[in-house]
Design a protein around this motif. Sequence first.
Motif, PDB file in Angstrom:
ATOM      1  N   GLU A 187     -57.732 -65.155  31.233  1.00  0.00           N
ATOM      2  CA  GLU A 187     -57.130 -65.109  29.898  1.00  0.00           C
ATOM      3  C   GLU A 187     -55.706 -65.670  29.903  1.00  0.00           C
ATOM      4  OE1 GLU A 187     -56.875 -60.925  29.223  1.00  0.00           O
ATOM      5  OE2 GLU A 187     -59.018 -60.677  28.898  1.00  0.00           O
ATOM      6  N   MET A 188     -55.014 -65.502  31.024  1.00  0.00           N
ATOM      7  CA  MET A 188     -53.594 -65.853  31.127  1.00  0.00           C
ATOM      8  C   MET A 188     -53.333 -67.082  31.994  1.00  0.00           C
ATOM      9  SD  MET A 188     -52.037 -63.580  29.330  1.00  0.00           S
ATOM     10  CE  MET A 188     -50.354 -63.758  29.847  1.00  0.00           C
ATOM     11  N   VAL A 189     -54.327 -67.514  32.756  1.00  0.00           N
ATOM     12  CA  VAL A 189     -54.108 -68.567  33.751  1.00  0.00           C
ATOM     13  C   VAL A 189     -55.033 -69.750  33.465  1.00  0.00           C
ATOM     14  CG1 VAL A 189     -54.170 -69.068  36.230  1.00  0.00           C
ATOM     15  CG2 VAL A 189     -53.432 -66.816  35.444  1.00  0.00           C
ATOM     16  N   PRO A 190     -54.491 -70.953  33.437  1.00  0.00           N
ATOM     17  CA  PRO A 190     -55.320 -72.142  33.193  1.00  0.00           C
ATOM     18  C   PRO A 190     -56.394 -72.349  34.272  1.00  0.00           C
ATOM     19  CG  PRO A 190     -52.972 -72.674  33.039  1.00  0.00           C
ATOM     20  CD  PRO A 190     -53.068 -71.277  33.576  1.00  0.00           C
ATOM     21  N   ASP A 191     -57.457 -73.045  33.879  1.00  0.00           N
ATOM     22  CA  ASP A 191     -58.587 -73.290  34.782  1.00  0.00           C
ATOM     23  C   ASP A 191     -58.148 -73.850  36.129  1.00  0.00           C
ATOM     24  OD1 ASP A 191     -60.006 -72.588  32.526  1.00  0.00           O
ATOM     25  OD2 ASP A 191     -61.228 -74.408  32.467  1.00  0.00           O
ATOM     26  N   GLU A 192     -57.301 -74.860  36.108  1.00  0.00           N
ATOM     27  CA  GLU A 192     -56.885 -75.518  37.351  1.00  0.00           C
ATOM     28  C   GLU A 192     -56.175 -74.539  38.288  1.00  0.00           C
ATOM     29  OE1 GLU A 192     -53.651 -78.848  38.567  1.00  0.00           O
ATOM     30  OE2 GLU A 192     -55.033 -79.423  36.936  1.00  0.00           O
ATOM     31  N   ASP A 193     -55.306 -73.707  37.727  1.00  0.00           N
ATOM     32  CA  ASP A 193     -54.605 -72.721  38.542  1.00  0.00           C
ATOM     33  C   ASP A 193     -55.574 -71.664  39.079  1.00  0.00           C
ATOM     34  OD1 ASP A 193     -52.249 -74.065  38.052  1.00  0.00           O
ATOM     35  OD2 ASP A 193     -51.512 -72.629  36.572  1.00  0.00           O
ATOM     36  N   MET A 194     -56.544 -71.289  38.277  1.00  0.00           N
ATOM     37  CA  MET A 194     -57.559 -70.325  38.750  1.00  0.00           C
ATOM     38  C   MET A 194     -58.332 -70.914  39.931  1.00  0.00           C
ATOM     39  SD  MET A 194     -57.427 -67.421  37.066  1.00  0.00           S
ATOM     40  CE  MET A 194     -59.000 -66.654  37.404  1.00  0.00           C
ATOM     41  N   GLN A 195     -58.654 -72.184  39.854  1.00  0.00           N
ATOM     42  CA  GLN A 195     -59.381 -72.844  40.946  1.00  0.00           C
ATOM     43  C   GLN A 195     -58.516 -72.904  42.214  1.00  0.00           C
ATOM     44  OE1 GLN A 195     -62.492 -73.386  40.861  1.00  0.00           O
ATOM     45  NE2 GLN A 195     -62.972 -73.454  38.693  1.00  0.00           N
ATOM     46  N   GLU A 196     -57.233 -73.191  42.054  1.00  0.00           N
ATOM     47  CA  GLU A 196     -56.330 -73.213  43.213  1.00  0.00           C
ATOM     48  C   GLU A 196     -56.202 -71.817  43.827  1.00  0.00           C
ATOM     49  OE1 GLU A 196     -52.538 -75.169  42.678  1.00  0.00           O
ATOM     50  OE2 GLU A 196     -53.482 -76.696  41.397  1.00  0.00           O
ATOM     51  N   MET A 197     -56.083 -70.811  42.972  1.00  0.00           N
ATOM     52  CA  MET A 197     -56.010 -69.436  43.466  1.00  0.00           C
ATOM     53  C   MET A 197     -57.288 -69.077  44.216  1.00  0.00           C
ATOM     54  SD  MET A 197     -55.419 -65.957  41.292  1.00  0.00           S
ATOM     55  CE  MET A 197     -55.420 -64.346  42.072  1.00  0.00           C
ATOM     56  N   PHE A 219     -64.895 -63.837  43.978  1.00  0.00           N
ATOM     57  CA  PHE A 219     -63.830 -64.447  43.188  1.00  0.00           C
ATOM     58  C   PHE A 219     -63.715 -65.940  43.501  1.00  0.00           C
ATOM     59  CE2 PHE A 219     -59.406 -65.857  42.762  1.00  0.00           C
ATOM     60  CZ  PHE A 219     -59.288 -65.762  41.392  1.00  0.00           C
ATOM     61  N   ALA A 220     -63.776 -66.291  44.780  1.00  0.00           N
ATOM     62  CA  ALA A 220     -63.665 -67.704  45.170  1.00  0.00           C
ATOM     63  C   ALA A 220     -64.782 -68.546  44.559  1.00  0.00           C
ATOM     64  CB  ALA A 220     -63.670 -67.832  46.691  1.00  0.00           C
ATOM     65  N   LYS A 221     -65.947 -67.926  44.395  1.00  0.00           N
ATOM     66  CA  LYS A 221     -67.105 -68.638  43.851  1.00  0.00           C
ATOM     67  C   LYS A 221     -67.015 -68.808  42.332  1.00  0.00           C
ATOM     68  CE  LYS A 221     -72.138 -68.421  43.778  1.00  0.00           C
ATOM     69  NZ  LYS A 221     -73.312 -67.649  44.139  1.00  0.00           N
ATOM     70  N   GLU A 222     -66.541 -67.781  41.633  1.00  0.00           N
ATOM     71  CA  GLU A 222     -66.521 -67.798  40.165  1.00  0.00           C
ATOM     72  C   GLU A 222     -65.196 -67.294  39.592  1.00  0.00           C
ATOM     73  OE1 GLU A 222     -70.773 -67.055  38.432  1.00  0.00           O
ATOM     74  OE2 GLU A 222     -70.207 -65.370  39.737  1.00  0.00           O
ATOM     75  N   PRO A 223     -64.086 -67.963  39.867  1.00  0.00           N
ATOM     76  CA  PRO A 223     -62.786 -67.447  39.422  1.00  0.00           C
ATOM     77  C   PRO A 223     -62.620 -67.377  37.903  1.00  0.00           C
ATOM     78  CG  PRO A 223     -62.567 -69.684  40.237  1.00  0.00           C
ATOM     79  CD  PRO A 223     -63.961 -69.236  40.579  1.00  0.00           C
ATOM     80  N   LEU A 224     -63.333 -68.223  37.175  1.00  0.00           N
ATOM     81  CA  LEU A 224     -63.160 -68.239  35.722  1.00  0.00           C
ATOM     82  C   LEU A 224     -63.856 -67.067  35.034  1.00  0.00           C
ATOM     83  CD1 LEU A 224     -63.549 -72.062  35.016  1.00  0.00           C
ATOM     84  CD2 LEU A 224     -61.501 -70.766  35.678  1.00  0.00           C
TER      85      LEU A 224
END
Length: 158
Positions: free
Chosen positions: A135-145, A124-129
């Motif tokens: 579908e529900m979370v913006p790219d930037e937030d996915m990267q932070e997560m 997940f850390a490697k490829e969160p998108l």
Amino acid sequence: MYIEKYWGNYIGGTDDSLTLLDYLIDKKKSEISLREIFADTGLNKLNWDFHASPDLGYTDAEGEEYDFYYAIDLITDLAALMLECSVNGSVALGELLDTENEAIVRITFTEEEKNAMNKALAQFAKEPLAYDLHEMVPDEDMQEMAQDCENLRKELCE
């Protein structure tokens, strides 16, 4: 609690997080295995691939059914709970819910399960998108997560 380091935003801050805590309280057990949680929620049917989230949920003691929306949310929350149990032996569920519920649970897991969790979090850390949560979370937030998950993974598994 040590878990507060991670709990509350991307990890522990979702509807799935509340449903997971309700599930753990409903079990009325002081100790529960990761294997049992996986079986009760449907995570066991995903074979450690949490990119998509089909048919996840549980039925409580009263027969009510509850859904989980995103498998990766469950995995990150469980990893945080596992870390708390590793550091302090158990987790006070009422403190996470900010209620007076006195339920305390210890989540147990095997070394094999910990290694599988390590791989799942690293992926997940490697490829969160690549996860349906995107579908529900913006790219930037996915990267932070993903960064939070990587830090959590290192603490739990290394």
